[in-house]
Design an enzyme around this catalytic site. Structure first.
Site, short mmCIF file in Angstrom:
data_model
loop_
_atom_site.label_atom_id
_atom_site.label_comp_id
_atom_site.label_asym_id
_atom_site.label_seq_id
_atom_site.Cartn_x
_atom_site.Cartn_y
_atom_site.Cartn_z
N GLU A 1 -15.98 1.48 -34.37
CA GLU A 1 -16.37 0.75 -35.57
C GLU A 1 -15.86 1.33 -36.88
OE1 GLU A 1 -19.87 3.58 -34.56
OE2 GLU A 1 -18.39 2.38 -33.46
N TYR B 1 -27.73 2.98 -26.37
CA TYR B 1 -27.38 1.58 -26.49
C TYR B 1 -28.46 0.69 -25.85
CZ TYR B 1 -22.57 3.22 -27.42
OH TYR B 1 -21.45 3.84 -27.94
N ASP C 1 -20.23 15.08 -26.57
CA ASP C 1 -19.43 14.30 -25.62
C ASP C 1 -20.08 14.29 -24.24
OD1 ASP C 1 -17.48 13.63 -27.45
OD2 ASP C 1 -16.19 15.32 -26.96
N GLU D 1 -26.86 2.73 -32.29
CA GLU D 1 -26.42 1.89 -31.18
C GLU D 1 -27.47 0.89 -30.71
OE1 GLU D 1 -23.50 1.61 -30.56
OE2 GLU D 1 -22.57 3.45 -31.28
N HIS E 1 -19.95 -6.43 -31.30
CA HIS E 1 -20.62 -5.13 -31.40
C HIS E 1 -20.07 -4.33 -32.57
CE1 HIS E 1 -22.83 -1.64 -29.72
NE2 HIS E 1 -21.81 -0.93 -30.19
N GLU E 2 -18.74 -4.27 -32.68
CA GLU E 2 -18.14 -3.48 -33.77
C GLU E 2 -18.40 -4.12 -35.12
OE1 GLU E 2 -17.51 -0.76 -32.63
OE2 GLU E 2 -17.22 -1.29 -30.53
N HIS F 1 -21.79 -3.12 -36.26
CA HIS F 1 -21.83 -1.75 -36.76
C HIS F 1 -21.57 -1.67 -38.27
CE1 HIS F 1 -22.64 1.30 -33.84
NE2 HIS F 1 -21.76 0.87 -32.97
#
Length: 596
Positions: free
Chosen positions: A261, A373, A365, A308, A285-286, A289
């Site tokens: 995003e 989400y 990560d 998210e 979705h993006e 954001h």
């Protein structure tokens, strides 16, 4: 070259009494405070950067690099060569080079591009990789504007997550072009983005272009033609889009995510191309954001669900407006299954499946998953049902965004405003199991799934079962089967005989059914059908999207007969993978220590 040579300026304007940071060389931009007093040094995050010089208002400044942390990098401490007084304006300039190992940057050879003639570069800074590209305060708590000048060979084009501010020949090298960019809306460091390659663009709306290599640009323009309608729908739901431009760049296959995003420049995986012309969930979705995550940002990665969970909720509200409530529910079913997969992978008692996990000494990560989400969405959907439905709850979401726009928030701040907004429903909210949702690992209450067919039912299968299904519906049908016990091999073979799903590999519209093929191969390998193994290896290595690559390698590794082949195949393709993808697959295949 696989290095960047940069100069980064940190501005201390007269309007602040404390040190402030901006990755801008334009001191007229607004900046945010570093939260350090005037007598302390400036401390910035770095990772594998070679710092050659630091200056403050043109005077050389002393600097020192602290102890190196295994994944957080090295703090850079800068001592100003003079005392600061209130109202004084200071520009601190850091001259440095990035490392070829910079985790934020992937340098592609010409052979890895569609055009095959020129190299390609793209950055991916989320969550804490910007420090390997720019010395900065690499936390979502700090937001800043920036101005950038990027010099590239004239055959190439540079784009950034910002509004373009013109271009000109490089006065120091006639073979290069300078591109200028300006991001006037404060953003956290993880949203800084740069792409350099042989790029072309097409207009897809009054405020949108799509960028890609010329071999894909017309196809991309066709696929993303509905971008403006999604933007307008989002504005109807949550208010004006404040970023000016909304462009999309289609990256090479090694990009590890479905999308990213970055403000003004959404990244998109090429696996989206030739998809259904109906609503693109990734782009929705993006777009979402732009409000939840970019405009209102989590204060730390432990509260990532605020980014998210709200974005998935808004994405599905966009789907509801453009499609139907039934479509929103359909997408929610698929999300629940993704959450089940994640919890099963991490373990029911793993604290990383908390909605608000503790990330002390945890690599972000390694913690990345669908939990923020889909558990976040499930929680918001639960609250929606409690307070009166989607229209009522969207009133809160819009108000929350307006209140906290341009800032970063914590779960506690969000919760306090929820109680303030629904002051007439406090008794209902007090009955919510807050600790169970926020601080308890595992799943929310589990829903039952359809039962498997029996052997005697197999003869009743026909191609009519799936012929009328859209690509998303067929994907969800197959995904449901992943949440059963592994299908018997006889069931998988009968499905192939009737539905001919393996034929997808030779289909001209391959990317349209990329997700279907991935789920199907997942089922086949889990059922230990050896005929599917070569196709599974092919899909795991020919594109680099984490959602496809990592689970396929994991399933192949679990097929004991092909375990060593999975390791060998990974090692053979590791260099072409994005650093995040390579690190996570290596961890799954237990090769991170022994095959470096």
């Amino acid at each position: 070259s696989t290095q960047m040579r940069n100069s980064c300026s940190v501005c201390i304007p007269p309007s602040f009494a404390s040190v402030s940071c901006s990755d801008a060389m334009d001191p007229t931009f607004p900046t945010l405070c570093l939260h350090s007093s005037l007598c302390l040094p400036i401390t910035l995050d770095t990772k594998d950067l070679q710092i050659s010089k630091v200056a403050a208002n043109g005077q050389e400044a002393k600097f020192a690099l602290g102890a190196k942390h295994s994944f957080n990098g090295t703090p850079l401490e800068i001592s100003l060569p003079f005392e600061l007084s209130r109202g004084q304006h200071v520009i601190v300039e850091v001259t440095y080079e990035t490392s070829p190992r910079a985790s934020a940057l992937q340098w592609l050879t010409p052979a890895q591009t569609a055009g095959k003639k020129h190299p390609y570069l793209f950055s991916q800074c989320q969550a804490t990789h910007c420090r390997s590209m720019i010395p900065c305060q690499d936390t979502p708590m700090v937001k800043h504007t920036y101005y950038a000048q990027v010099s590239v060979p004239k055959e190439l084009v540079a784009v950034m997550g910002a509004v373009g501010d013109g271009q000109e020949p490089d006065p120091q090298d006639s073979s290069r072009t300078i591109y200028r960019f300006r991001q006037a809306v404060p953003i956290p460091s993880y949203l800084i983005a740069i792409v350099v390659g042989v790029l072309e663009s097409r207009d897809i709306g009054p405020r949108s272009k799509v960028w890609s290599e010329k071999e894909l640009v017309d196809q991309a323009a066709y696929e993303f033609a509905e971008t403006e309608s999604m933007l307008k729908t989002a504005e109807d739901l949550v208010g004006p889009y404040v970023w000016g431009q909304y462009d999309i760049v289609v990256l090479p296959p090694s990009f590890p995510y479905g999308g990213m995003e970055n403000p003004c420049l959404t990244y998109a995986t090429p696996t989206l191309l030739a998809g259904d012309r109906s609503l693109s969930g990734v782009i929705a979705h993006e777009i979402a954001h732009s409000w939840t995550g970019n405009l209102v940002t989590t204060k730390s990665w432990e509260h990532f669900w605020l980014n998210e969970g709200h974005t998935v909720y808004l994405e599905r509200m966009i789907a509801r407006a453009l499609e139907s409530e039934q479509y929103r529910q359909f997408k929610a079913i698929g999300g629940w299954k993704e959450l089940q997969d994640t919890v099963n992978l991490f373990g029911q008692s793993n604290p990383l499946t908390n909605l608000v996990p503790s990330l002390k000494e945890v690599d972000t990560d390694a913690a990345f998953s669908f939990v923020p989400y889909e558990k976040g969405f499930a929680f918001l959907y639960h609250l929606e049902e409690l307070v009166g439905g989607p229209e009522v709850f969207m009133g809160f979401v819009k108000s929350y965004i307006q209140l906290y726009a341009y800032s970063s928030v914590s779960t506690e701040e969000w919760k306090n405003y929820l109680f303030t907004y629904f002051k007439d429903k406090v008794d209902i909210l007090k009955k919510v199991d807050w600790d169970g949702w926020m601080n308890t690992p595992g799943m929310p209450p589990v829903h039952s799934l359809p039962s498997q067919a029996k052997e005697e039912d197999l003869a009743s299968f026909s191609d009519a079962d799936v012929k009328a299904l859209s690509s998303p519906q067929l994907t969800e049908f197959l995904a449901l089967l992943l949440h059963q016990n592994p299908l018997p091999l006889s069931h998988v073979k009968r499905m192939q005989e009737v539905y001919n799903l393996n034929s997808i590999k030779n289909c001209e519209i391959r990317f349209r059914v990329e997700m279907i093929l991935w789920v199907w191969l997942h089922l086949c390998v889990r059922a230990r059908w050896e005929e599917a193994v070569p196709l599974a290896f092919q899909m795991a290595t020919e594109q680099g999207r984490l959602k496809y690559t990592r689970p396929l390698f994991r399933e192949l590794y679990n097929f004991e007969k092909y375990r060593q082949e999975a390791v060998n195949m990974f090692l053979q393709h590791r260099a072409a993978m994005h650093p995040v993808t390579a690190a996570l697959v290596a961890r799954d295949l237990k090769v991170e220590q022994s095959h470096k």
